[in-house]
Design an enzyme around this catalytic site. Structure first.
Site, PDB file in Angstrom:
ATOM      1  N   LYS A   1       0.843  -1.211   0.000  1.00  0.00           N
ATOM      2  CA  LYS A   1       0.000   0.000   0.000  1.00  0.00           C
ATOM      3  C   LYS A   1       0.874   1.255   0.000  1.00  0.00           C
ATOM      4  CE  LYS A   1      -1.577   1.637   4.117  1.00  0.00           C
ATOM      5  NZ  LYS A   1      -1.331   3.058   4.438  1.00  0.00           N
ATOM      6  N   ASN A   2       1.892   1.261   0.871  1.00  0.00           N
ATOM      7  CA  ASN A   2       2.658   2.488   1.050  1.00  0.00           C
ATOM      8  C   ASN A   2       3.636   2.765  -0.093  1.00  0.00           C
ATOM      9  OD1 ASN A   2       1.231   2.982   3.309  1.00  0.00           O
ATOM     10  ND2 ASN A   2       2.854   2.436   4.770  1.00  0.00           N
TER      11      ASN A   2
ATOM     12  N   ARG B   1      -3.945  10.897   4.791  1.00  0.00           N
ATOM     13  CA  ARG B   1      -2.829  11.835   4.843  1.00  0.00           C
ATOM     14  C   ARG B   1      -1.966  11.808   3.587  1.00  0.00           C
ATOM     15  NH1 ARG B   1       0.643  14.757   8.348  1.00  0.00           N
ATOM     16  NH2 ARG B   1       2.798  14.474   7.746  1.00  0.00           N
TER      17      ARG B   1
ATOM     18  N   CYS C   1      -4.414  13.052  13.098  1.00  0.00           N
ATOM     19  CA  CYS C   1      -4.786  11.672  12.806  1.00  0.00           C
ATOM     20  C   CYS C   1      -4.629  10.886  14.089  1.00  0.00           C
ATOM     21  CB  CYS C   1      -3.929  11.166  11.664  1.00  0.00           C
ATOM     22  SG  CYS C   1      -2.949   9.752  11.951  1.00  0.00           S
TER      23      CYS C   1
ATOM     24  N   PRO D   1       2.571  16.796  11.588  1.00  0.00           N
ATOM     25  CA  PRO D   1       2.575  18.084  10.888  1.00  0.00           C
ATOM     26  C   PRO D   1       3.136  17.980   9.464  1.00  0.00           C
ATOM     27  CG  PRO D   1       4.359  17.985  12.488  1.00  0.00           C
ATOM     28  CD  PRO D   1       3.593  16.713  12.630  1.00  0.00           C
ATOM     29  N   VAL D   2       3.129  19.113   8.722  1.00  0.00           N
ATOM     30  CA  VAL D   2       3.646  19.099   7.341  1.00  0.00           C
ATOM     31  C   VAL D   2       4.777  20.112   7.145  1.00  0.00           C
ATOM     32  CG1 VAL D   2       1.523  18.208   6.284  1.00  0.00           C
ATOM     33  CG2 VAL D   2       1.819  20.677   6.542  1.00  0.00           C
ATOM     34  N   ASP D   3       5.419  20.502   8.243  1.00  0.00           N
ATOM     35  CA  ASP D   3       6.454  21.532   8.146  1.00  0.00           C
ATOM     36  C   ASP D   3       7.624  21.136   7.235  1.00  0.00           C
ATOM     37  OD1 ASP D   3       6.755  19.633  10.169  1.00  0.00           O
ATOM     38  OD2 ASP D   3       8.097  20.873  11.375  1.00  0.00           O
TER      39      ASP D   3
ATOM     40  N   VAL E   1      13.832  12.107   9.847  1.00  0.00           N
ATOM     41  CA  VAL E   1      13.484  11.297   8.678  1.00  0.00           C
ATOM     42  C   VAL E   1      11.964  11.286   8.472  1.00  0.00           C
ATOM     43  CG1 VAL E   1      13.447   8.945   7.763  1.00  0.00           C
ATOM     44  CG2 VAL E   1      15.513   9.809   8.874  1.00  0.00           C
TER      45      VAL E   1
ATOM     46  N   ILE F   1       8.545   6.869  16.645  1.00  0.00           N
ATOM     47  CA  ILE F   1       8.147   7.600  15.427  1.00  0.00           C
ATOM     48  C   ILE F   1       6.896   8.448  15.666  1.00  0.00           C
ATOM     49  CG2 ILE F   1       7.612   7.397  12.956  1.00  0.00           C
ATOM     50  CD1 ILE F   1      10.350   6.238  13.567  1.00  0.00           C
TER      51      ILE F   1
ATOM     52  N   ARG G   1      -8.462  -0.480   4.748  1.00  0.00           N
ATOM     53  CA  ARG G   1      -7.563   0.531   4.190  1.00  0.00           C
ATOM     54  C   ARG G   1      -6.260  -0.110   3.725  1.00  0.00           C
ATOM     55  NH1 ARG G   1      -5.718   4.563   8.028  1.00  0.00           N
ATOM     56  NH2 ARG G   1      -4.429   4.886   6.210  1.00  0.00           N
TER      57      ARG G   1
HETATM   58  C1  EPZ Z   1       4.550   6.914   6.279  1.00  0.00           C
HETATM   59  O1  EPZ Z   1       3.793   7.957   6.848  1.00  0.00           O
HETATM   60  C2  EPZ Z   1       3.623   5.727   6.199  1.00  0.00           C
HETATM   61  N1  EPZ Z   1       2.474   6.065   5.361  1.00  0.00           N
HETATM   62  C3  EPZ Z   1       3.168   5.329   7.589  1.00  0.00           C
HETATM   63  O2  EPZ Z   1       2.369   4.166   7.479  1.00  0.00           O
HETATM   64  C4  EPZ Z   1       4.394   5.005   8.438  1.00  0.00           C
HETATM   65  O3  EPZ Z   1       3.976   4.734   9.755  1.00  0.00           O
HETATM   66  C5  EPZ Z   1       5.347   6.195   8.445  1.00  0.00           C
HETATM   67  O4  EPZ Z   1       5.676   6.576   7.075  1.00  0.00           O
HETATM   68  C6  EPZ Z   1       6.644   5.924   9.181  1.00  0.00           C
HETATM   69  O5  EPZ Z   1       7.281   4.810   8.609  1.00  0.00           O
HETATM   70  C7  EPZ Z   1       2.534   5.887   4.041  1.00  0.00           C
HETATM   71  O6  EPZ Z   1       3.557   5.544   3.483  1.00  0.00           O
HETATM   72  C8  EPZ Z   1       1.287   6.147   3.262  1.00  0.00           C
HETATM   73  P1  EPZ Z   1       6.634  10.270   8.289  1.00  0.00           P
HETATM   74  P2  EPZ Z   1       4.346   9.453   6.821  1.00  0.00           P
HETATM   75  O7  EPZ Z   1       6.506  11.586   7.605  1.00  0.00           O
HETATM   76  O8  EPZ Z   1       5.145   9.650   5.607  1.00  0.00           O
HETATM   77  C9  EPZ Z   1       7.122  13.653  11.636  1.00  0.00           C
HETATM   78  C10 EPZ Z   1       0.467   2.831   7.883  1.00  0.00           C
HETATM   79  O9  EPZ Z   1      -0.001   2.278   8.894  1.00  0.00           O
HETATM   80  N2  EPZ Z   1       6.923  14.696  10.603  1.00  0.00           N
HETATM   81  O10 EPZ Z   1       7.776   9.397   7.926  1.00  0.00           O
HETATM   82  O11 EPZ Z   1       3.174  10.327   7.049  1.00  0.00           O
HETATM   83  C11 EPZ Z   1       5.856  12.839  11.883  1.00  0.00           C
HETATM   84  O12 EPZ Z   1       4.961  13.506  12.727  1.00  0.00           O
HETATM   85  C12 EPZ Z   1       1.004   4.237   7.911  1.00  0.00           C
HETATM   86  O13 EPZ Z   1       0.497   2.297   6.766  1.00  0.00           O
HETATM   87  C13 EPZ Z   1       7.055  16.025  10.983  1.00  0.00           C
HETATM   88  O14 EPZ Z   1       7.308  16.357  12.141  1.00  0.00           O
HETATM   89  O15 EPZ Z   1       5.270   9.452   8.107  1.00  0.00           O
HETATM   90  C14 EPZ Z   1       6.418  11.575  12.477  1.00  0.00           C
HETATM   91  O16 EPZ Z   1       6.695  11.763  13.835  1.00  0.00           O
HETATM   92  C15 EPZ Z   1       0.648   4.993   9.125  1.00  0.00           C
HETATM   93  N3  EPZ Z   1       6.872  17.002  10.019  1.00  0.00           N
HETATM   94  C16 EPZ Z   1       7.750  11.412  11.740  1.00  0.00           C
HETATM   95  O17 EPZ Z   1       8.039  12.696  11.159  1.00  0.00           O
HETATM   96  C17 EPZ Z   1       6.594  16.685   8.721  1.00  0.00           C
HETATM   97  O18 EPZ Z   1       6.434  17.606   7.909  1.00  0.00           O
HETATM   98  C18 EPZ Z   1       7.768  10.387  10.640  1.00  0.00           C
HETATM   99  O19 EPZ Z   1       6.600  10.515   9.839  1.00  0.00           O
HETATM  100  C19 EPZ Z   1       6.486  15.346   8.366  1.00  0.00           C
HETATM  101  C20 EPZ Z   1       6.664  14.357   9.330  1.00  0.00           C
END
Ligand code: EPZ
Length: 429
Positions: A22-23, A102, A126, A132-134, A172, A338, A408
């Site tokens: 999926k991811n 998201r 969520c 966040p999206v910073d 990351v 994470i 999902r």
């Molecule tokens: C991806 O989410 C996956 N989703 C998630 O899988 C997975 O848990 C996650 O990566 C970590 O491996 C998909 O691929 C669709 P991140 P993503 O940005 O990209 C922080 C599942 O169950 N962050 O790597 O949204 C964030 O809050 C899902 O399939 C910021 O602070 O995760 C988190 O603490 C759930 N600012 C950390 O980074 C930002 O702008 C990592 O999140 C972006 C992220």
């Protein structure tokens, strides 16, 4: 609302075909926005998130079609989809659609790179954390975009096109890496992403982008370099195997006992989780067409884990591993680094008799001899499947409600488990 009824106690024996990830499928589908030619993706899983993203892409003008099933094709085989974004008719991704998932926020990168503007709803919070999206905003700004937040929308503009630059992520992020990598393929000059995510899904996206004509080096390492091109073209790409689905079923077998071939699984994509499972007592062997997981009479040993970005233990397997540890001999410590709120399965596992207490970011699990079936509620995708796994190993009946979360991300979960001897059925209503 549908629920899933599991009667525990049966071993799992047989073959489980592993679906496309999926991811990986989600960012790959979004990559279709980068070209006016057709992107064909095979091994796409049939999932609610995929259907949801299809709606979003269609709203931007992407033509979407699916190959019909061929004679002799296994009903669990992934589908082949064709996505053609000949013309982007709308650069807005509205709240009603983005708020449901998201990952749909990631369209911001390709839309901006190709159309020089985009208006994408903020994804909102969520269940597993604030998310966040910073990093996306700072990264796109580094590539020269003007960015404003207006009424819950991120409005990005780059009237003269994006310009390659160095983008350094403070932490990351998988989604931010996908998004900046996609945007940079159509920027002028070189972009360097520092502290990039190394997840296999990032590598899969990079391989697809390369097949579309992009020049990318270093995907799968913390530094990715992209030489921008004026345009990308169509391509054919097969979605990589789902490592989280693989790990989930491996944990299910470790918990129930039995002998299952995870067909199409790739052990190299989840070495850390497999290592942990072996320490816990599962026997895992690589075979020509997948991974074989066995556990015979022996008990499960307690093992401590800490979730980390790839190649560490994945957060998306934390809930399932906790389910396994509820029946281990001894105490295990599970630390989530994470997401700040990813222990919602703890209170549901406790309803089955699990002994778990949380201290900050760690959960301490004291293994119990027996879990007993009970009604439980799914709270997010991976939490839901952890309850199903626990139910498979519990005495009596477990009913998991709110299973739309499962749909999902797990393709035909009940079918796959039933074929291996589990007593599991979906109750509509
Ligand atoms: C991806 O989410 C996956 N989703 C998630 O899988 C997975 O848990 C996650 O990566 C970590 O491996 C998909 O691929 C669709 P991140 P993503 O940005 O990209 C922080 C599942 O169950 N962050 O790597 O949204 C964030 O809050 C899902 O399939 C910021 O602070 O995760 C988190 O603490 C759930 N600012 C950390 O980074 C930002 O702008 C990592 O999140 C972006 C992220």
């Amino acid at each position: 609302m549908d629920s899933i009824k599991v009667v525990g106690g049966a071993e799992l024996n047989g073959i489980i075909p592993i679906s496309g990830a999926k991811n990986a499928a989600l960012p790959l589908m979004i990559a279709s926005l980068l070209t006016d030619e057709t992107l064909t993706l095979s091994n796409v899983p049939r999932l609610r998130d995929v259907a949801q993203l299809t709606q979003i892409l269609q709203n931007h003008g992407v033509d979407y079609s699916v190959n019909g099933k061929r004679n002799g094709q296994d009903e669990l085989e992934g589908q082949t989809v064709h996505l053609t974004a000949r013309e982007i008719v709308d650069t807005t991704a509205p709240y009603e659609l983005v708020s449901k998932m998201r990952a749909s926020f990631w369209v911001v990168g390709p839309l901006l790179a190709r159309c020089r503007e985009a208006r994408v709803s903020l994804p909102g919070g969520c269940a597993i954390g604030t998310r966040p999206v910073d990093f996306f905003i700072d990264g796109l700004a580094a590539l020269g975009a003007d960015i404003e937040i207006e009424a819950g929308y991120v409005v990005v503009k780059a009237p003269n096109g994006l310009k390659g630059a160095q983008v350094v992520f403070p932490k990351v992020s998988v989604g931010a890496t996908h998004t900046i990598m996609m945007a940079a393929t159509l920027a002028s000059g070189e972009t360097e992403i520092v502290n990039a995510a190394c997840e296999p899904e990032v590598v899969d996206l990079a391989n697809c982008l390369k097949a579309m004509g992009a020049e990318i080096e270093g995907a799968g390492t913390p530094t990715i370099r992209i030489q921008g091109k004026p345009r990308l073209h169509g391509a054919h790409h097969a979605v990589v195997a789902d490592r989280i689905e693989t790990g989930t079923y491996a944990m299910a077998v470790a918990m129930t006992g039995g002998n299952v071939l995870l067909q199409g699984a790739r052990g190299d994509l989840l070495e850390s989780a497999l290592h942990t499972l072996r320490q816990a007592g599962a026997e895992i062997t690589e075979e020509a067409n997948g991974l074989r997981v066995r556990r015979n009479g022996n008990g499960i040993q307690a093992v401590d884990i800490t979730t980390e970005p790839f190649p560490g233990f994945p957060t998306d397997l934390q809930a399932q591993f906790m389910a396994l540890m509820t029946k281990a001999e001894g105490r295990s410590c599970i630390t989530e680094t994470i997401f700040e709120n990813r222990f919602m399965h703890v209170q549901e596992l406790a309803r089955l008799g699990a002994q778990i207490h949380i201290e900050g970011r760690s959960a301490f699990v004291d293994g119990v001899g027996t879990l007993r079936g009970a009604p439980v509620m799914a709270t997010d995708l991976r939490a839901s499947v952890s309850l199903v796994i626990a139910g498979l190993a519990a005495e009596g009946e477990t009913s998991v409600s709110r299973v739309y979360h499962l749909d999902r991300g797990f393709e035909r979960l009940e079918d796959k488990l039933t074929r291996c001897g589990a007593q599991i059925e979906r109750i509509s209503g």
